[in-house]
Every structure is written in structure tokens, then in C-alpha cells.
Design an enzyme around this catalytic site. Structure first.
Site, short mmCIF file in Angstrom:
data_model
loop_
_atom_site.label_atom_id
_atom_site.label_comp_id
_atom_site.label_asym_id
_atom_site.label_seq_id
_atom_site.Cartn_x
_atom_site.Cartn_y
_atom_site.Cartn_z
CG LEU A 53 16.96 56.27 22.27
CD1 LEU A 53 17.58 55.20 21.26
CD2 LEU A 53 15.60 57.38 21.51
CB CYS A 79 32.38 37.47 41.83
SG CYS A 79 33.92 36.59 41.06
CG HIS A 99 30.16 36.99 37.13
ND1 HIS A 99 30.88 38.52 37.21
CD2 HIS A 99 31.42 36.67 37.69
CE1 HIS A 99 32.12 38.87 37.51
NE2 HIS A 99 32.62 37.34 37.68
CD GLU A 134 27.19 40.12 36.42
OE1 GLU A 134 28.63 40.40 37.44
OE2 GLU A 134 26.53 40.15 38.12
#
Length: 554
Positions: A256, A399, A525, A527
Site C-alpha cells: 500500500l 539526541c 525523542h 518522534e
């Protein structure tokens, strides 16, 4: 209602995207208004993945919470580092996972062995069956008791047939026998390869994988075929016939454009209805839940413009090393209507051919300096940070990347040419990055870093404040070394800005360069908290700066 359990196993090869399938099943149940939780059982003997090399195992994900794991009275270990699949779970389900939901063989065997040492099994011979399998089942039930979900999805790591996974599969067999009928389901994800020389999809690997599963006393209720294309009806019928499942229990998991589309693809095929019928739960999804997810998926599919982000790093040979960063960039890009093309650059290449730095980085619209540990490739990463500073290239350091940005600033702006991190050069005369004070007494390596969510106090008027719009946020950390505060004043005199600290003001959490360019490094972090439809503020701010800079250069 009584918790239902869905077990997800994988066959033929690893890396099929079993975690995405498990998370998609969770999303399908969420769309029905049900409370979902997820477990990942990892067969490796590490207590947690915190000491594993990303090249071997992929990214180490960090939870919001830190769990004090007590395998036996008198023993305690800190766990916040868990398998990368939990990042997938959090992104799909928009919820924070608990560290105890990651069950490893290391935790299970450690628990049983330590309990034996303290006398919990006096008079008994300790064996895989029943003691190891009982411990696995107990861990699953403890998660159910703690979070009380309507549906608990348990992904079994590895591939059916692996020696390491056998105790977990045996525990699943026992667990299903012990549960009331109609409260468990087994989903098997397997590869259906396409042979271009024949122009055919081949089902034989799936047949052998299911036969291996059946040999362990497990018959799948559902088979999901992973392939590069949708499975035609004749292939589904063949899998049904040879694998002992109804034709309507075979589903297709094709390639996909975005993984977030998979819940909708499986829902359209009827997976939600089929599993709901098996488990005796609400059969139809709620319209608002489906529409909300469709809108999120549409934002990924409708983006047309493209930006190129260079990602110098140490683990570029396996993209799973940076899966949360990749997804955070995609989330931010979708919110801004752009696709993000990532260019992975092996930092060691810069050390062998320094002249290639400008050639490779000049072609990118922005630079993201990745996390890592150790000396390999460090000088190449420092060169990347220097290039961004000297060429007004939008830059985000994460980081280790933020620490090396500080090293580059101290070397090439402040003038301390021997500045370094004591992680790389313990004898450096200018330890601008050093061990956290509490780390200097740590003996064990596993679970001893600064882990989990911590408060980040943001300074007004900075790029970080512009991104978050708040003076206090919580972000997740995973580090032993930090920017040495003893060098901060000297750096600030040359144009460095400490944009955030811990509440005490002593620990540096982020830095920026006082210039027209967007150059930011964060010790945390961000994310790990990014979600589709709700991207990380700092990643979005980074891509926004990239877009603005790109327009100026046109």
C-alpha cells in the site's frame, strides 16, 4: 464485557509487517467503539531490547512510563525500552503503551529462575512446561487485569517454527483451551510470494507454515496473506482448501502507499465482521470512527509536493533503525501537504571521502542528524552539522545528533578544535558532552539510561517555543550523555541558545543557533509521540522551515 483475545502469529519469513497487521486489527475494533490493548511477545533472551544493536533488531522504542519489573521478591529492574512494534501500536491506536505489555523470553526465564532461587518452587522440578508457559499466560492475564480492555491483541514475535518461539506458541495453545469458547481467535499472517518467471502467486509456503502451526496444536481462525499485490479469489480458495479455514476467513494484505490504509483495506474485505462474529462482539463499525481514519489516510495520499531530507547516521543499512523518525516525518509532511523523500547517508562515507559532504547534503532540502551510540561514523555526523550551520540548511538533530551539533558548534564557532564527547574520546581536553552525573555510578547497561517522559521547560522567544506554543511539555528521553552545562555560557557568547532545560535549569534539553537559518537540536525523542493526524510539533516546525527555505531558493 469479558475480555476477548486475538493472537497474531507469523509464518514463512520475518519482516512481513505482522505488527502493522496486529495494529490494524486493533484499529478495526477501535472503530467499533471498543477498548483495545496490545501485547508483543518477543522470543529473544534479552530482558528488553535496550542493549540490542538497531542494525540487528531495528529501533528501540521508549514508553511514556517507566516500569519497575520485579521478577521475584528482592529483585527489581527498570524497563521503559521496548520493541519497535509498540511504536506502530501507539501510532495506530493513539494511546500510550505500558512497558509491561512487552513480554520477552528474557523476562520470563529470569522470573522463573529467580523465583526458584528464592524458594517459590520448593520441592518441584522447574520445566518449560508448565513453569515457563504458566509465566507467559500469567503475564498476559496481568495486562488484561490492569487495563481491562474489551479486546486484547497478542502478537507473537518471530516466525512459526523458530525454536525460541515454541514456549509462547504452547502457552497460546494452553491459554485458548483454558478460556471459554468464543473468547479467543488466532490470526496467522503469512507470505504469498509472486514469481515473476511464472506470473503466479504461490501458496505452498503458506500451506507449510500453517502445517507447522497445526503440528503445535494451533489451528488458525483467520489467514492474512502478505503479498506485493491483492490476492485473487482463486488463490484465497486454494489457501482455504489446504489450510482448513473457510474461504471468507482468508484476507489479502497487499503493498500500500501508506501503512495506515491497511485497517480500511481489511475492513472492506470483511475482517472486522468476521472476527466480531467469532468473538461475539459488536459487528458494525461506527461511522465517525471510520470517517476520521479515512480523513487521516487521505492526508497521506493527497500530498503532491516533495521535500528531500538527508539523514546521515550510523544504522542506515536497515531503515527500521529509524522507523519512528520516518513516521514522524511522514506525519508532519502529510499535515503540510508534502511527501518526504528520505536520503539515508552512511556517516562513515563522510570520513572516507570528506569532499562528498557538500555534494550529498547540498542536494537535500533539509538535514536530520539521527540518534546513535559509539564512535563509528561520528566525524561524518559532525561534518554534517557543520555543513548545516555554515550553509543555512534547515537542520534537526535528535539526541546523539543534538550532542554532535553542540560538538560542531564548539569546534568551528567557538574555536575549541579538540572539543568532543567523552563517550567517543574520554581524554578530550574539552568534554563538551559528558556522562550524566548519575550515570557515572551505573554498573548495569540495561535499563539504566535516563528513560521515559520528563518535563521540558521551554524558553519563550525560541524556535522550540514557536513549535510547541507552551512553556512546559513532556517528551521521552533515552540517553546517558548530555550537553555539558559547564560549556554553555561560552557557547551562548558565540550565538548558541539553550531553548529548553529540565525544571531545575541545570540539564540542557535543546539548543538552537541564533541565525536566520533553522538549526535546532533536541536531547529528547519527539518522534515517539508523533501520531498520524497529530504530528510532533518540532518535526512539523522543521518541515515547515524546510518548505520556506526551499521556496526562497527557487
Amino acid at each position: 464485557m469479558q475480555t476477548r483475545y486475538v493472537f497474531v502469529t507469523g509464518g514463512v519469513v520475518s519482516g512481513l509487517g505482522k505488527g502493522v497487521v496486529a495494529a490494524s486489527i486493533g484499529k478495526i475494533f477501535q472503530m467499533r467503539g471498543l477498548k483495545v490493548d496490545m501485547i508483543k511477545a518477543d522470543p529473544y533472551l534479552n530482558v528488553d531490547p535496550g542493549t540490542l544493536n538497531p542494525i540487528e533488531h531495528g529501533e528501540v522504542f521508549v514508553c511514556e512510563e517507566v516500569w519497575e519489573f520485579e521478577p521475584a521478591p528482592g529483585y527489581r529492574f527498570t524497563i521503559a525500552e521496548i520493541d519497535q512494534d509498540f511504536g506502530t501500536y501507539e501510532r495506530f491506536l493513539d494511546m500510550n503503551m505500558h512497558p509491561s505489555n512487552n513480554i520477552t523470553s528474557g523476562q520470563v526465564y529470569l522470573s522463573v529462575i529467580l523465583k526458584e532461587r528464592v524458594g517459590s518452587y520448593l520441592g518441584r522440578t522447574i520445566q518449560v512446561i508448565p513453569h515457563i508457559t504458566d509465566e507467559i499466560k500469567d503475564r498476559i492475564r496481568r495486562v488484561a487485569e490492569r487495563s481491562k480492555p474489551d479486546v486484547l491483541i497478542v502478537e507473537i514475535g518471530g516466525t512459526v517454527g523458530d525454536i525460541e518461539a515454541m514456549p509462547f506458541l504452547e502457552a497460546v495453545r494452553q491459554f485458548r483451551l483454558e478460556q471459554p469458547p468464543g473468547t479467543t481467535a488466532l490470526v496467522h499472517v503469512t507470505l504469498v510470494p509472486y514469481l515473476s518467471t511464472l506470473g503466479q502467486l504461490k501458496t505452498k509456503p503458506t500451506q507449510h507454515s500453517v502445517k507447522e502451526l497445526q503440528s503445535m496444536g494451533l489451528q488458525p481462525d483467520v489467514i492474512i496473506g502478505r503479498s506485493d499485490r491483492p490476492l485473487p479469489e482463486d488463490v484465497k480458495k486454494k489457501i482455504s482448501l489446504y489450510c482448513n479455514v473457510p474461504p471468507e476467513a482468508v484476507f489479502s494484505d497487499p503493498d500500500l502507499e501508506t501503512v495506515y490504509e491497511l485497517p480500511l483495506v481489511l475492513e472492506r474485505q470483511g475482517l472486522g465482521r468476521y472476527l466480531s462474529k467469532l468473538l461475539g462482539i459488536t459487528p458494525e463499525p461506527r461511522t465517525e470512527g471510520v470517517r476520521e481514519w479515512e480523513s487521516i489516510v487521505s492526508s497521506f495520499l493527497s500530498a503532491r509536493d516533495e521535500v528531500v531530507i538527508a539523514m546521515p547516521g550510523k544504522y542506515t543499512m536497515i531503515q527500521d533503525s529509524y522507523i519512528s523518525i520516518n513516521e514522524a516525518l511522514s506525519h508532519a509532511g502529510a499535515s503540510l501537504g508534502v511527501r518526504v523523500k528520505r536520503v539515508y547517508i552512511e556517516a562513515e562515507d563522510f570520513e572516507r571521502e570528506p569532499s562528498r559532504v557538500e555534494e550529498l547534503l547540498s542536494q537535500a532540502d533539509g538535514i536530520l542528524l539521527t540518534p546513535g551510540f559509539g564512535a563509528r561514523g561520528v566525524e561524518g555526523m559532525i561534518h554534517s552539522a557543520r555543513y548545516a550551520m555554515e550553509n543555512n540548511k534547515p537542520f534537526l538533530g535528535i539526541c546523539f545528533g543534538a550532542q554532535l551539533l553542540f560538538v560542531a558548534f564548539m569546534r568551528y564557532v567557538v574555536g575549541l578544535r579538540d572539543a568532543h564527547s567523552t563517550e567517543i574520546d574520554p581524554e578530550t581536553p574539552h568534554p563538551v558532552v559528558d556522562l550524566l552525573p548519575e550515570q557515572k555510578v551505573a554498573v548495569f547497561k540495561g535499563g539504566t539510561m535516563r528513560l521515559g517522559a520528563h518535563p521540558v521547560k521551554i524558553r519563550r522567544g525560541t524556535r522550540l517555543y514557536e513549535a510547541y506554543g507552551s512553556e512546559l511539555v513532556y517528551e521521552r528521553f533515552r540517553h546517558r550523555y548530555h550537553i555539558n552545562p559547564d560549556y554553555v555560557k561560552l557557547a551562548e557568547e558565540k550565538g548558541l541558545i539553550v531553548s529548553s532545560t529540565d525544571p531545575s535549569g541545570r540539564m540542557v534539553n535543546s539548543i538552537e543557533i541564533a541565525s536566520n537559518s533553522w538549526v535546532v537540536g533536541v536531547q529528547f525523542h519527539p518522534e515517539f509521540k508523533s501520531r498520524p493526524g497529530r504530528p510532533s510539533p518540532i518535526y512539523r516546525a522543521f518541515l515547515k522551515a524546510v518548505l520556506e527555505n526551499k521556496k526562497k531558493s527557487l
